[in-house]
Design a protein around this motif. Structure first.
Motif, PDB file in Angstrom:
ATOM      1  N   HIS A 181      47.612  28.214  37.548  1.00 16.04           N
ATOM      2  CA  HIS A 181      48.446  27.174  36.940  1.00 16.04           C
ATOM      3  C   HIS A 181      49.526  27.834  36.097  1.00 16.04           C
ATOM      4  N   LYS A 182      50.384  27.051  35.524  1.00 14.76           N
ATOM      5  CA  LYS A 182      51.542  27.599  34.815  1.00 14.76           C
ATOM      6  C   LYS A 182      51.170  28.426  33.587  1.00 14.76           C
ATOM      7  N   TYR A 183      49.945  28.308  33.096  1.00 16.34           N
ATOM      8  CA  TYR A 183      49.515  29.074  31.922  1.00 16.34           C
ATOM      9  C   TYR A 183      48.650  30.282  32.284  1.00 16.34           C
ATOM     10  N   SER A 184      48.259  30.426  33.534  1.00 13.81           N
ATOM     11  CA  SER A 184      47.372  31.530  33.924  1.00 13.81           C
ATOM     12  C   SER A 184      48.192  32.770  34.273  1.00 13.81           C
ATOM     13  N   TYR A 185      47.538  33.922  34.158  1.00 15.85           N
ATOM     14  CA  TYR A 185      48.194  35.192  34.495  1.00 15.85           C
ATOM     15  C   TYR A 185      48.487  35.246  35.987  1.00 15.85           C
ATOM     16  N   GLY A 186      49.756  35.119  36.344  1.00 11.80           N
ATOM     17  CA  GLY A 186      50.182  35.153  37.735  1.00 11.80           C
ATOM     18  C   GLY A 186      50.344  33.787  38.373  1.00 11.80           C
ATOM     19  N   GLY A 187      49.948  32.755  37.679  1.00  6.82           N
ATOM     20  CA  GLY A 187      49.990  31.402  38.238  1.00  6.82           C
ATOM     21  C   GLY A 187      51.374  30.944  38.663  1.00  6.82           C
ATOM     22  N   THR A 188      52.396  31.328  37.929  1.00  7.28           N
ATOM     23  CA  THR A 188      53.757  30.907  38.299  1.00  7.28           C
ATOM     24  C   THR A 188      54.256  31.646  39.541  1.00  7.28           C
ATOM     25  N   HIS A 189      53.496  32.653  39.978  1.00  4.26           N
ATOM     26  CA  HIS A 189      53.838  33.402  41.192  1.00  4.26           C
ATOM     27  C   HIS A 189      52.866  33.099  42.330  1.00  4.26           C
ATOM     28  N   GLY A 190      52.057  32.039  42.162  1.00  9.15           N
ATOM     29  CA  GLY A 190      51.096  31.664  43.197  1.00  9.15           C
ATOM     30  C   GLY A 190      49.859  32.548  43.229  1.00  9.15           C
ATOM     31  N   LEU A 191      49.643  33.316  42.163  1.00  5.88           N
ATOM     32  CA  LEU A 191      48.482  34.200  42.088  1.00  5.88           C
ATOM     33  C   LEU A 191      47.384  33.566  41.239  1.00  5.88           C
ATOM     34  N   TYR A 192      46.245  34.224  41.160  1.00  8.38           N
ATOM     35  CA  TYR A 192      45.057  33.659  40.521  1.00  8.38           C
ATOM     36  C   TYR A 192      44.588  34.502  39.345  1.00  8.38           C
ATOM     37  N   GLU A 193      43.832  33.844  38.472  1.00  2.00           N
ATOM     38  CA  GLU A 193      43.198  34.478  37.325  1.00  2.00           C
ATOM     39  C   GLU A 193      41.722  34.104  37.354  1.00  2.00           C
ATOM     40  N   ILE A 194      40.858  35.057  37.014  1.00  2.00           N
ATOM     41  CA  ILE A 194      39.430  34.750  36.942  1.00  2.00           C
ATOM     42  C   ILE A 194      38.919  35.043  35.537  1.00  2.00           C
ATOM     43  N   ALA A 195      37.871  34.334  35.168  1.00  2.00           N
ATOM     44  CA  ALA A 195      37.130  34.594  33.939  1.00  2.00           C
ATOM     45  C   ALA A 195      35.656  34.420  34.283  1.00  2.00           C
ATOM     46  N   ILE A 196      34.813  35.225  33.630  1.00  2.00           N
ATOM     47  CA  ILE A 196      33.374  35.150  33.837  1.00  2.00           C
ATOM     48  C   ILE A 196      32.744  34.549  32.587  1.00  2.00           C
ATOM     49  N   PHE A 197      31.846  33.595  32.798  1.00  2.00           N
ATOM     50  CA  PHE A 197      31.150  32.939  31.700  1.00  2.00           C
ATOM     51  C   PHE A 197      29.652  33.191  31.814  1.00  2.00           C
ATOM     52  N   GLU A 198      29.034  33.398  30.659  1.00  2.00           N
ATOM     53  CA  GLU A 198      27.577  33.406  30.532  1.00  2.00           C
ATOM     54  C   GLU A 198      27.275  32.279  29.556  1.00  2.00           C
ATOM     55  N   GLY A 199      26.775  31.177  30.085  1.00  2.00           N
ATOM     56  CA  GLY A 199      26.659  29.964  29.271  1.00  2.00           C
ATOM     57  C   GLY A 199      28.053  29.462  28.963  1.00  2.00           C
ATOM     58  N   ASN A 200      28.315  29.227  27.686  1.00  2.71           N
ATOM     59  CA  ASN A 200      29.634  28.728  27.269  1.00  2.71           C
ATOM     60  C   ASN A 200      30.568  29.831  26.797  1.00  2.71           C
ATOM     61  N   GLU A 201      30.133  31.083  26.897  1.00  2.03           N
ATOM     62  CA  GLU A 201      30.911  32.205  26.390  1.00  2.03           C
ATOM     63  C   GLU A 201      31.559  32.999  27.519  1.00  2.03           C
ATOM     64  N   GLN A 202      32.846  33.317  27.339  1.00  4.45           N
ATOM     65  CA  GLN A 202      33.507  34.245  28.261  1.00  4.45           C
ATOM     66  C   GLN A 202      32.983  35.633  27.966  1.00  4.45           C
ATOM     67  N   VAL A 203      32.671  36.392  29.038  1.00  3.38           N
ATOM     68  CA  VAL A 203      32.095  37.728  28.851  1.00  3.38           C
ATOM     69  C   VAL A 203      32.808  38.759  29.712  1.00  3.38           C
ATOM     70  N   GLU A 204      32.724  40.010  29.251  1.00  2.00           N
ATOM     71  CA  GLU A 204      33.140  41.145  30.069  1.00  2.00           C
ATOM     72  C   GLU A 204      32.039  41.376  31.089  1.00  2.00           C
ATOM     73  N   LEU A 205      32.407  41.794  32.274  1.00  4.52           N
ATOM     74  CA  LEU A 205      31.411  42.139  33.283  1.00  4.52           C
ATOM     75  C   LEU A 205      31.904  43.377  34.020  1.00  4.52           C
ATOM     76  N   PRO A 206      31.284  44.551  33.744  1.00  7.13           N
ATOM     77  CA  PRO A 206      31.727  45.793  34.379  1.00  7.13           C
ATOM     78  C   PRO A 206      31.833  45.659  35.893  1.00  7.13           C
ATOM     79  N   GLY A 207      32.920  46.170  36.420  1.00  7.09           N
ATOM     80  CA  GLY A 207      33.171  46.085  37.856  1.00  7.09           C
ATOM     81  C   GLY A 207      33.911  44.828  38.273  1.00  7.09           C
ATOM     82  N   VAL A 208      33.961  43.857  37.359  1.00  6.89           N
ATOM     83  CA  VAL A 208      34.663  42.607  37.651  1.00  6.89           C
ATOM     84  C   VAL A 208      35.852  42.445  36.704  1.00  6.89           C
TER      85      VAL A 208
END
Length: 85
Positions: free
Chosen positions: A32-59
């Motif tokens: 979407h217009k606020y995501s990293y790359g969204g204005t260029h038709g690209l995607y952004e991902i985030a990983i959640f554990e429960g309600n918290e965004q987390v780092e995940l090695p390799g991802v």
């Protein structure tokens, strides 16, 4: 599972989001217009554990919970990694 098989919902009027449940983790895939790359038709991902965004090695990178500027092929690779975790 591939990105082409995911069900996306509309967000921010012009964008889309899919959520993929991996048991302990959930991946949010957005473009979407606020995501990293969204204005260029690209995607952004985030990983959640429960309600918290987390780092995940390799991802995501160390110190970051979001990975952006991804092509559909990049997202497919990350989905495969998530299924193997």
């Amino acid at each position: 599972m591939k990105m082409s098989e995911l069900k996306f919902t509309e967000v921010y009027g012009d964008g889309k989001q899919a959520l993929v449940d991996f048991g302990k983790y959930e991946m949010s895939i957005v473009s979407h217009k606020y995501s990293y790359g969204g204005t260029h038709g690209l995607y952004e991902i985030a990983i959640f554990e429960g309600n918290e965004q987390v780092e995940l090695p390799g991802v995501t990178r160390e110190g970051d919970t979001v990975k952006g500027f991804l092509t559909p092929e990049d997202v497919d690779i990350l989905l495969k990694k998530m299924f193997s975790i």
